[in-house]
Enzyme design. Structure first.
Site, mmCIF file in Angstrom:
data_model
loop_
_atom_site.group_PDB
_atom_site.id
_atom_site.type_symbol
_atom_site.label_atom_id
_atom_site.label_comp_id
_atom_site.label_asym_id
_atom_site.label_seq_id
_atom_site.Cartn_x
_atom_site.Cartn_y
_atom_site.Cartn_z
ATOM 1 N N TYR A 137 4.408 0.540 1.732
ATOM 2 C CA TYR A 137 4.076 -0.788 1.215
ATOM 3 C C TYR A 137 3.344 -1.531 2.327
ATOM 4 C CZ TYR A 137 8.512 -1.869 3.590
ATOM 5 O OH TYR A 137 9.524 -1.966 4.508
ATOM 6 N N HIS A 161 4.195 0.920 7.381
ATOM 7 C CA HIS A 161 2.970 0.292 6.897
ATOM 8 C C HIS A 161 1.754 1.090 7.339
ATOM 9 C CE1 HIS A 161 5.821 -2.775 6.217
ATOM 10 N NE2 HIS A 161 5.986 -3.026 7.491
#
Ligand SMILES: *[C@@H]1O[C@H](CO)[C@@H](O)[C@H](O)[C@H]1NC(C)=O
Ligand SMILES: *[C@@H]1O[C@H](CO)[C@@H](O)[C@H](O)[C@H]1NC(C)=O
Ligand SMILES: *[C@@H]1O[C@H](CO)[C@@H](O)[C@H](O)[C@H]1NC(C)=O
Ligand SMILES: *[C@@H]1O[C@H](CO)[C@@H](O)[C@H](O)[C@H]1NC(C)=O
Ligand SMILES: *[C@@H]1O[C@H](CO)[C@@H](O)[C@H](O)[C@H]1NC(C)=O
Ligand SMILES: *[C@@H]1O[C@H](CO)[C@@H](O)[C@H](O)[C@H]1NC(C)=O
Length: 305
Positions: free
Chosen positions: A233, A281
Site C-alpha cells: 500500500y 511501501h
C-alpha cells in the site's frame, strides 16, 4: 398566411440567435469556466494529465458515507487488522459522535488559486532554506513525526494540516487540522479513546473539532490506480501528496526521497539512520511517480540539498 409568415420569421430569428449564442458561448466559455485562477488547474478536464488519474469523489469519510465492502476487504488485510464491515461501520459511527461531520471538499473557486506545500521528512531538506517559501503557501501539510521547531529556516513554521496515524501521533497545535489515517480496526478505537478520555485541563493530542479521517477507499484507489498495485500500500507521504492534489489547485512538494548520499532518513535525526528503508511501501515507484507528475507539471517537486 400573414400569421404563418410572422411565425416563420420569429422562428428563424430565434434559431439565428440560438446559433449565434452557441458560437459566442463556445468561444467565450472555456475562458470563463476555468475552475481556478492558477496558470493550470488540476483535474480541469476531470483527468490529471496522466489519463488514468481521476479526481476521487470522497477522499475523507463523512458520517453518512458507506464504505463499499470490497474497499473494506482490501483495507482489513493491509496491516492484518481483521474485523468485519459491520464492526467497522459501528466503530466509525462512534468516531463521528466525537468529531464533526466533514463538509465535502471545498470546490475550486474560479477567482482563486489555492496552493499547498506538502512537506515530507527527508534529510534533503537540511540546508535547503525552503522555509519561507513553504510558509508562503495557503496550506502547509506535514506528515507523521514531521516538526518545525529548530528547523524553521529549512521546513517553515506553519502547519495547517498534519497527517498522522496511531504509531506516529504526537502533540500538535490546536489550530492545525489533524488528518487521521487508519490502517486497522484498532486505529478507530485509538481515535475514540484519544478523544473521549481527555482529562479536563490537560492538553489533548489534537483539536477534535478540526479532525478529518481519510477514506480507506481513497487509500485503495491510490494503491491500485496511482501506483498500479506496486507494493502493499502507499506510504503516508505519498497519500498526503495525492490528497493535496484534491485540496489545492497548485501543489509544491518538498522533502521526499533520499538525501544526496542516498540515505533515507529524517531531517531531525542527528545521525542518519541507515536502517530506514521504505518498508512495505514501494518507495522507488512512488518516487518515480512524483517525478512523472512533476514532468507533466501536475505538481512542482523540490529535491532539496
Ligand atoms: C483541458 O482541455 C482544454 C481543451 O481541450 C485544453 O485546452 C486544456 O489545456 C486542458 N486542461 C488541462 C489541465 O489538461
Ligand atoms: C449525506 O449524503 C448526501 C448524498 O447521499 C449528501 O448530499 C449530503 O451532503 C450528505 N450529508 C453530509 C452531512 O455529509
Ligand atoms: C462482526 O464481528 C463482531 C465482533 O467480532 C461479531 O460480534 C459479529 O458477529 C460479526 N458480524 C458478522 C456479520 O460477521
Ligand atoms: C514564522 O516565521 C516568520 C518568518 O519567516 C516569522 O515572522 C513568524 O513570526 C514565525 N512564526 C512563528 C509562529 O514562529
Ligand atoms: C487552543 O489553545 C489555546 C492556548 O493553548 C487556548 O487558549 C484555546 O482555547 C485552544 N482552542 C481550542 C479550540 O481548544
Ligand atoms: C549515508 O549512508 C552511508 C552508508 O550507507 C554512509 O557512509 C554515509 O555517511 C551516510 N551519509 C551521511 C550524510 O552520513
Amino acid at each position: 398566411m400573414k400569421t404563418k409568415a410572422r411565425l416563420l420569421i420569429l422562428f428563424l430569428s430565434v434559431s439565428g440567435v440560438c446559433v449565434f449564442w452557441r458560437e459566442v458561448s463556445q468561444y467565450v466559455l472555456p475562458q470563463e469556466q476555468r475552475s481556478c485562477a492558477c496558470d493550470r488547474c488540476l483535474f480541469e478536464n476531470d483527468t490529471l494529465a496522466i489519463e488514468r488519474l481521476r479526481k476521487f469523489p470522497q477522499p475523507f469519510l463523512s458520517s453518512n458515507y458507506s464504505l463499499p465492502e470490497e474497499d473494506f476487504k482490501w483495507w482489513r488485510v493491509i496491516q492484518r487488522g481483521g474485523g468485519n464491515i459491520s464492526e467497522y461501520r459501528q466503530k466509525m459511527s462512534r468516531v463521528f459522535q466525537l468529531i464533526p461531520d466533514n463538509s465535502p471538499l471545498e470546490a475550486s473557486i474560479p477567482g482563486r488559486c489555492r496552493t499547498c506545500a506538502v512537506v515530507g521528512n527527508s534529510r534533503n531538506l537540511l540546508k535547503s532554506h525552503y522555509g519561507p517559501f513553504i510558509d508562503f503557501q495557503d496550506y502547509v501539510i506535514r506528515i507523521n513525526r514531521g516538526r518545525s521547531k529548530g528547523f524553521e529556516s529549512d521546513v517553515g513554521n506553519r502547519t495547517t494540516h498534519h497527517v498522522m496515524y496511531l504509531e506516529s501521533a504526537s502533540q500538535i497545535d490546536n489550530t492545525t487540522r489533524p488528518v487521521l489515517f487508519t490502517f486497522k480496526m484498532r486505529d478507530l478505537e485509538w481515535i475514540t479513546s484519544v478523544l473521549s478520555t481527555q482529562p479536563s485541563g490537560k492538553k489533548s493530542l489534537f483539536n477534535k473539532d478540526l479532525a478529518m479521517v481519510l477514506n480507506p477507499a481513497f487509500m485503495r484507489n491510490i494503491h491500485q490506480v496511482w501506483l498500479q498495485k506496486k507494493g502493499a500500500y502507499a506510504s503516508t507521504g505519498f497519500m498526503a501528496l495525492a490528497l493535496a492534489l484534491h485540496i489545492c489547485d497548485e501543489v509544491h512538494v518538498f522533502g521526499f526521497g533520499a538525501d544526496s548520499d542516498g540515505n533515507w532518513s529524517h531531517y531531525w535525526e542527528k545521525v542518519p539512520n541507515k536502517k530506514v528503508k521504505t518498508g512495505p511501501h514501494p518507495g522507488k515507484v512512488e518516487y518515480e511517480m512524483i517525478e512523472e507528475l512533476a514532468s507533466h507539471q501536475v505538481l512542482k517537486f523540490y529535491t532539496g540539498w
